[in-house]
Design a protein around this motif. Structure first.
Motif, PDB file in Angstrom:
ATOM      1  N   ALA A 147       0.815  -1.216   0.000  1.00  0.00           N
ATOM      2  CA  ALA A 147       0.000   0.000   0.000  1.00  0.00           C
ATOM      3  C   ALA A 147       0.848   1.266   0.000  1.00  0.00           C
ATOM      4  O   ALA A 147       0.466   2.270  -0.592  1.00  0.00           O
ATOM      5  CB  ALA A 147      -0.936  -0.003   1.204  1.00  0.00           C
ATOM      6  N   ALA A 148       2.006   1.220   0.670  1.00  0.00           N
ATOM      7  CA  ALA A 148       2.870   2.399   0.764  1.00  0.00           C
ATOM      8  C   ALA A 148       3.858   2.485  -0.396  1.00  0.00           C
ATOM      9  O   ALA A 148       4.486   3.525  -0.592  1.00  0.00           O
ATOM     10  CB  ALA A 148       3.635   2.395   2.081  1.00  0.00           C
ATOM     11  N   GLY A 149       4.020   1.394  -1.123  1.00  0.00           N
ATOM     12  CA  GLY A 149       4.971   1.388  -2.237  1.00  0.00           C
ATOM     13  C   GLY A 149       6.412   1.403  -1.785  1.00  0.00           C
ATOM     14  O   GLY A 149       7.251   2.066  -2.398  1.00  0.00           O
ATOM     15  N   VAL A 150       6.715   0.671  -0.713  1.00  0.00           N
ATOM     16  CA  VAL A 150       8.087   0.602  -0.196  1.00  0.00           C
ATOM     17  C   VAL A 150       8.460  -0.855   0.055  1.00  0.00           C
ATOM     18  O   VAL A 150       7.596  -1.729   0.112  1.00  0.00           O
ATOM     19  CB  VAL A 150       8.251   1.417   1.115  1.00  0.00           C
ATOM     20  CG1 VAL A 150       7.951   2.894   0.881  1.00  0.00           C
ATOM     21  CG2 VAL A 150       7.381   0.855   2.226  1.00  0.00           C
ATOM     22  N   ALA A 151       9.729  -1.090   0.248  1.00  0.00           N
ATOM     23  CA  ALA A 151      10.222  -2.427   0.562  1.00  0.00           C
ATOM     24  C   ALA A 151      10.055  -2.707   2.061  1.00  0.00           C
ATOM     25  O   ALA A 151       9.996  -1.775   2.872  1.00  0.00           O
ATOM     26  CB  ALA A 151      11.694  -2.546   0.176  1.00  0.00           C
ATOM     27  N   LEU A 152       9.987  -3.974   2.406  1.00  0.00           N
ATOM     28  CA  LEU A 152       9.835  -4.369   3.805  1.00  0.00           C
ATOM     29  C   LEU A 152      10.973  -3.821   4.667  1.00  0.00           C
ATOM     30  O   LEU A 152      10.745  -3.338   5.778  1.00  0.00           O
ATOM     31  CB  LEU A 152       9.759  -5.902   3.919  1.00  0.00           C
ATOM     32  CG  LEU A 152       9.480  -6.459   5.308  1.00  0.00           C
ATOM     33  CD1 LEU A 152       8.145  -5.953   5.838  1.00  0.00           C
ATOM     34  CD2 LEU A 152       9.478  -7.981   5.270  1.00  0.00           C
ATOM     35  N   GLY A 153      12.193  -3.879   4.159  1.00  0.00           N
ATOM     36  CA  GLY A 153      13.337  -3.350   4.907  1.00  0.00           C
ATOM     37  C   GLY A 153      13.187  -1.868   5.215  1.00  0.00           C
ATOM     38  O   GLY A 153      13.639  -1.396   6.263  1.00  0.00           O
ATOM     39  N   THR A 154      12.551  -1.145   4.309  1.00  0.00           N
ATOM     40  CA  THR A 154      12.334   0.284   4.514  1.00  0.00           C
ATOM     41  C   THR A 154      11.415   0.513   5.718  1.00  0.00           C
ATOM     42  O   THR A 154      11.655   1.397   6.536  1.00  0.00           O
ATOM     43  CB  THR A 154      11.726   0.928   3.257  1.00  0.00           C
ATOM     44  OG1 THR A 154      12.619   0.706   2.160  1.00  0.00           O
ATOM     45  CG2 THR A 154      11.486   2.413   3.436  1.00  0.00           C
ATOM     46  N   VAL A 155      10.376  -0.302   5.825  1.00  0.00           N
ATOM     47  CA  VAL A 155       9.451  -0.155   6.956  1.00  0.00           C
ATOM     48  C   VAL A 155      10.204  -0.345   8.269  1.00  0.00           C
ATOM     49  O   VAL A 155      10.033   0.427   9.214  1.00  0.00           O
ATOM     50  CB  VAL A 155       8.277  -1.155   6.844  1.00  0.00           C
ATOM     51  CG1 VAL A 155       7.420  -1.117   8.107  1.00  0.00           C
ATOM     52  CG2 VAL A 155       7.432  -0.846   5.620  1.00  0.00           C
ATOM     53  N   TYR A 156      11.075  -1.346   8.311  1.00  0.00           N
ATOM     54  CA  TYR A 156      11.787  -1.635   9.561  1.00  0.00           C
ATOM     55  C   TYR A 156      12.905  -0.625   9.843  1.00  0.00           C
ATOM     56  O   TYR A 156      13.443  -0.608  10.941  1.00  0.00           O
ATOM     57  CB  TYR A 156      12.295  -3.072   9.566  1.00  0.00           C
ATOM     58  CG  TYR A 156      11.170  -4.041   9.836  1.00  0.00           C
ATOM     59  CD1 TYR A 156      10.552  -4.084  11.086  1.00  0.00           C
ATOM     60  CD2 TYR A 156      10.688  -4.881   8.843  1.00  0.00           C
ATOM     61  CE1 TYR A 156       9.500  -4.936  11.349  1.00  0.00           C
ATOM     62  CE2 TYR A 156       9.625  -5.754   9.098  1.00  0.00           C
ATOM     63  CZ  TYR A 156       9.047  -5.775  10.348  1.00  0.00           C
ATOM     64  OH  TYR A 156       7.996  -6.616  10.605  1.00  0.00           O
ATOM     65  N   ARG A 157      13.218   0.244   8.898  1.00  0.00           N
ATOM     66  CA  ARG A 157      14.131   1.349   9.198  1.00  0.00           C
ATOM     67  C   ARG A 157      13.446   2.385  10.080  1.00  0.00           C
ATOM     68  O   ARG A 157      14.099   3.107  10.827  1.00  0.00           O
ATOM     69  CB  ARG A 157      14.584   2.041   7.909  1.00  0.00           C
ATOM     70  CG  ARG A 157      15.824   1.455   7.337  1.00  0.00           C
ATOM     71  CD  ARG A 157      16.356   2.317   6.211  1.00  0.00           C
ATOM     72  NE  ARG A 157      16.561   1.413   5.093  1.00  0.00           N
ATOM     73  CZ  ARG A 157      16.271   1.657   3.845  1.00  0.00           C
ATOM     74  NH1 ARG A 157      15.787   2.825   3.493  1.00  0.00           N
ATOM     75  NH2 ARG A 157      16.481   0.766   2.909  1.00  0.00           N
ATOM     76  N   TYR A 158      12.124   2.453   9.961  1.00  0.00           N
ATOM     77  CA  TYR A 158      11.367   3.475  10.676  1.00  0.00           C
ATOM     78  C   TYR A 158      10.574   2.934  11.869  1.00  0.00           C
ATOM     79  O   TYR A 158      10.205   3.697  12.762  1.00  0.00           O
ATOM     80  CB  TYR A 158      10.390   4.173   9.720  1.00  0.00           C
ATOM     81  CG  TYR A 158      11.076   4.815   8.550  1.00  0.00           C
ATOM     82  CD1 TYR A 158      11.920   5.910   8.710  1.00  0.00           C
ATOM     83  CD2 TYR A 158      10.904   4.315   7.261  1.00  0.00           C
ATOM     84  CE1 TYR A 158      12.564   6.502   7.633  1.00  0.00           C
ATOM     85  CE2 TYR A 158      11.534   4.899   6.174  1.00  0.00           C
ATOM     86  CZ  TYR A 158      12.363   5.987   6.365  1.00  0.00           C
ATOM     87  OH  TYR A 158      12.996   6.567   5.298  1.00  0.00           O
ATOM     88  N   PHE A 159      10.270   1.629  11.852  1.00  0.00           N
ATOM     89  CA  PHE A 159       9.424   1.040  12.889  1.00  0.00           C
ATOM     90  C   PHE A 159      10.011  -0.279  13.359  1.00  0.00           C
ATOM     91  O   PHE A 159      10.418  -1.104  12.553  1.00  0.00           O
ATOM     92  CB  PHE A 159       7.995   0.824  12.354  1.00  0.00           C
ATOM     93  CG  PHE A 159       7.408   2.076  11.795  1.00  0.00           C
ATOM     94  CD1 PHE A 159       6.897   3.048  12.640  1.00  0.00           C
ATOM     95  CD2 PHE A 159       7.417   2.318  10.426  1.00  0.00           C
ATOM     96  CE1 PHE A 159       6.386   4.229  12.133  1.00  0.00           C
ATOM     97  CE2 PHE A 159       6.910   3.496   9.905  1.00  0.00           C
ATOM     98  CZ  PHE A 159       6.394   4.454  10.759  1.00  0.00           C
ATOM     99  N   SER A 160      10.015  -0.483  14.654  1.00  0.00           N
ATOM    100  CA  SER A 160      10.636  -1.676  15.230  1.00  0.00           C
ATOM    101  C   SER A 160       9.759  -2.919  15.111  1.00  0.00           C
ATOM    102  O   SER A 160      10.265  -4.042  15.207  1.00  0.00           O
ATOM    103  CB  SER A 160      10.967  -1.426  16.704  1.00  0.00           C
ATOM    104  OG  SER A 160       9.790  -1.063  17.404  1.00  0.00           O
ATOM    105  N   SER A 161       8.444  -2.733  14.924  1.00  0.00           N
ATOM    106  CA  SER A 161       7.525  -3.874  14.864  1.00  0.00           C
ATOM    107  C   SER A 161       6.217  -3.428  14.220  1.00  0.00           C
ATOM    108  O   SER A 161       5.962  -2.229  14.029  1.00  0.00           O
ATOM    109  CB  SER A 161       7.229  -4.387  16.274  1.00  0.00           C
ATOM    110  OG  SER A 161       6.504  -3.411  17.011  1.00  0.00           O
ATOM    111  N   LYS A 162       5.378  -4.396  13.947  1.00  0.00           N
ATOM    112  CA  LYS A 162       4.033  -4.114  13.437  1.00  0.00           C
ATOM    113  C   LYS A 162       3.267  -3.260  14.447  1.00  0.00           C
ATOM    114  O   LYS A 162       2.573  -2.308  14.078  1.00  0.00           O
ATOM    115  CB  LYS A 162       3.312  -5.444  13.172  1.00  0.00           C
ATOM    116  CG  LYS A 162       1.888  -5.315  12.700  1.00  0.00           C
ATOM    117  CD  LYS A 162       1.294  -6.705  12.467  1.00  0.00           C
ATOM    118  CE  LYS A 162      -0.187  -6.655  12.239  1.00  0.00           C
ATOM    119  NZ  LYS A 162      -0.759  -8.002  12.049  1.00  0.00           N
TER     120      LYS A 162
END
Length: 191
Positions: free
Chosen positions: A45-60
């Protein structure tokens, strides 16, 4: 895995990307239960890679805590709204608005419960900000009630809201009974 960078450490492009991720999580949170959302849904939905999400957030839970905080900031507090009348009616208005927000988006309450149960310190820190913001908003509806009584009333009303929403979210109580319980509690505390 290292801890995500603090918001103030991000440049404008990183902040925008992080904001897109939170916005995507928020949209999913409004429509789907917490357990029905995977991080890959957010990345798509955000158009980013999974690794990118974990750069900004530690968990779901950390990500959805930020989405919950963002969602809550959409609603006006008592200072932003012209509400006349006695304190008991103002209190009912505040808590009816909170219940109505969850009624409009039932999955959000399940996300709230998941965030409350997390062991992730980053998610918990965001939840503390959310709870503080909500408490401040509720207190703003009672400008004529002195402290510490105002805070005690908000603690009791918030517990009534939470207990009743929990039963409602599990199908044990119709939403009309949630509003009734809030009214009874407000009358007992202020009428």
């Amino acid at each position: 895995m290292s801890a995500p960078a603090a918001l103030e450490q991000l440049d404008l492009q990183q902040r925008a990307r992080r904001g897109r991720i939170v916005a995507a999580a928020l949209e999913l949170m409004l429509e789907r239960e917490h357990d029905d959302i995977q991080m890959k849904d957010v990345t798509a939905a955000a158009g980013v890679a999974l690794g990118t999400v974990y750069r900004y957030f530690s968990s779901k839970e950390h990500l959805f805590a930020e989405a919950l905080l963002s969602w809550s900031q959409r609603f006006p507090n008592g200072a932003d709204v012209s509400i006349e009348g006695p304190s008991v009616e103002r209190l009912k208005t505040a808590y009816h608005r909170a219940a109505r927000a969850f009624e409009r988006h039932p999955p959000v309450y399940g996300h709230l419960l998941a965030i409350q149960a997390t062991n992730d310190p980053a998610a918990f820190a965001v939840y503390v900000r959310f709870a503080g913001s909500q408490g401040e908003a509720f207190r703003s509806f009672l400008p004529r009630v002195p402290s510490p009584r105002r805070e005690q009333i908000i603690d009791v009303m918030s517990a009534v809201l939470d207990a009743n929403l929990r039963d409602w979210s599990r199908g044990r109580r119709p939403i009309g009974r949630v509003y009734q319980a809030l009214d009874v509690a407000a009358d007992l505390l202020l009428a």
